[in-house]
Design a protein around this motif. Structure first.
Motif, PDB file in Angstrom:
ATOM      1  N   UNK A 203      -4.982  -8.129   5.941  1.00 35.42           N
ATOM      2  CA  UNK A 203      -3.851  -8.065   7.218  1.00 35.42           C
ATOM      3  C   UNK A 203      -2.546  -8.880   6.243  1.00 35.42           C
ATOM      4  N   UNK A 204      -1.727  -7.978   5.750  1.00 38.20           N
ATOM      5  CA  UNK A 204      -0.969  -8.443   4.508  1.00 38.20           C
ATOM      6  C   UNK A 204       0.488  -8.895   4.887  1.00 38.20           C
ATOM      7  N   UNK A 205       0.774 -10.060   5.539  1.00 40.57           N
ATOM      8  CA  UNK A 205       1.857 -10.861   5.690  1.00 40.57           C
ATOM      9  C   UNK A 205       2.866 -10.357   6.604  1.00 40.57           C
ATOM     10  N   UNK A 206       3.793 -11.295   7.100  1.00 44.47           N
ATOM     11  CA  UNK A 206       4.533 -10.889   8.374  1.00 44.47           C
ATOM     12  C   UNK A 206       4.336 -11.554   9.482  1.00 44.47           C
ATOM     13  N   UNK A 207       5.230 -11.239  10.421  1.00 39.73           N
ATOM     14  CA  UNK A 207       4.767 -11.480  11.854  1.00 39.73           C
ATOM     15  C   UNK A 207       4.351 -10.318  12.652  1.00 39.73           C
ATOM     16  N   UNK A 208       2.912 -10.137  12.125  1.00 37.77           N
ATOM     17  CA  UNK A 208       2.508  -8.869  12.906  1.00 37.77           C
ATOM     18  C   UNK A 208       1.957  -8.976  14.411  1.00 37.77           C
ATOM     19  N   UNK A 209       1.304 -10.157  14.743  1.00 35.35           N
ATOM     20  CA  UNK A 209       0.705 -10.357  15.783  1.00 35.35           C
ATOM     21  C   UNK A 209       1.667 -11.392  16.644  1.00 35.35           C
TER      22      UNK A 209
END
Length: 355
Positions: free
Chosen positions: A75-81
């Motif tokens: 899961x590669x970086x950022x505000x994903x959840x």
């Protein structure tokens, strides 16, 4: 070492410059023996741009095939959840992690910005998803505190884009100073009245300082209309720039005196290239960055209604404000490499178990 295939997932292929920069950063973090498969909204474009195998992120058959071909999901970086914008992304990434675990893959979450997770369902998804990860790193203290409240250990380090190498943009270098970069995005709270106030303030700022305005829509599909509206009100000393190469996007800020930004990664890129920054925060992640590196600005709903007040604040910051010094930038970039160290160790551990 035995070759490992890894699925990389994130907000990739959506034309968002910040998320594409995260993808490039993630690809550069991978050890040489790891071959990536990128889940993308535009797999052909992703393959062409970065020379990697890429599958359609929304095609269930392609996603299953990618997972069956691989040993690890990253899961590669950022505000994903999070549920600030929509719960759908949380369901997608949480489901993907669950599916990967069913197929026996190790799961690793790198450089996450978690939350807000205010809804009970989002909070349950987030806790379950990250509990299934064998290694975790986050990019801000609030995300770390949330994981720790769930009994999950992680490392915390600055966003990987801090250490992404920038490529100079020759046509920017030839523009006379002062140069001001503006990165606004559409948002329900960026009302017609607020956008009008910001536009008038930019027109007045340009007139007062003789500056050249660079309008940079980070995600053209959502930001271009705003850039064009502002451009129509400015003098000829203004341009719209849309680099598709993330390294050029970061390099665009070289030699820019002031960056006025809503986009998180526009502010990270600008600060990393030594710009003075002024933030307009539409999301807690931007507010966190403002606090962490002392960027002045406003919450979106608190933008002054009087354009004169806005212009005066920007002009004063342009003339007397400060930016990060080179030592601070180097230190932040060096700390961001901790994400790479964790990823390498986690993958090597997987490789060691398989040998």
């Amino acid at each position: 070492m035995t070759e490992i295939q890894a699925v990389l997932c994130g907000y990739y292929g959506k034309g968002n410059g910040g998320d594409e920069a995260l993808l490039v950063s993630m690809l550069e973090m991978l050890p040489p023996h790891v071959k990536p498969i990128v889940l993308s909204a535009e797999p052909r474009a992703t393959s062409k741009s970065y020379g990697v195998k890429s599958y359609d992120r929304m095609n269930s058959g392609s996603v299953v095939r990618a997972l069956k071909e691989s040993q690890v999901l990253i899961l590669g970086g950022g505000s994903l959840i999070q549920d600030a914008t929509s719960i759908r992304n949380s369901i997608y990434y949480g489901g993907l992690i669950g599916l990967a675990r069913q197929f026996g893959l190790q799961t690793i979450a790198i450089a996450q910005g978690i939350g807000p997770v205010d809804k009970p369902l989002t909070r349950w998804i987030a806790k379950r998803a990250f509990s299934n990860c064998t290694a975790l790193s986050v990019r801000d203290p609030a995300s770390a505190a949330l994981l720790e409240s769930w009994g999950l250990s992680c490392i915390i380090a600055p966003d990987p884009v801090w250490s992404l190498a920038a490529t100079p943009v020759p046509e920017i270098a030839s523009i006379p100073s002062p140069k001001i970069a503006v990165t606004l995005r559409s948002h329900p709270k960026l009302t017609t009245a607020r956008l009008a106030a910001l536009t008038t303030a930019l027109v007045d700022l340009q007139a007062a300082t003789g500056s050249h305005i660079l309008l940079v829509p980070f995600q053209p599909t959502t930001d271009m209309d705003i850039a064009r509206q502002i451009r129509a009100e400015l003098t000829d000393n203004s341009q719209i720039f849309t680099p598709t190469d993330p390294k050029q996007l970061k390099g665009l800020f070289q030699g820019v005196e002031l960056a006025i930004g809503m986009r998180l990664h526009s502010l990270i890129m600008a600060a990393a290239e030594g710009c003075k920054c002024w933030a307009i925060s539409y999301d807690p992640k931007v507010s966190k960055l403002m606090t962490e590196i002392n960027i002045p600005g406003w919450e979106l709903e608190d933008i002054p209604t009087d354009p004169v007040t806005i212009t005066q604040a920007w002009q004063q910051h342009l003339q007397t404000g400060t930016h990060l010094n080179q030592e601070s930038i180097r230190n932040i970039a060096k700390k961001s490499l901790a994400h790479k160290d964790l990823l390498t160790a986690a993958i090597n551990n997987i490789n060691g178990k398989s040998e």
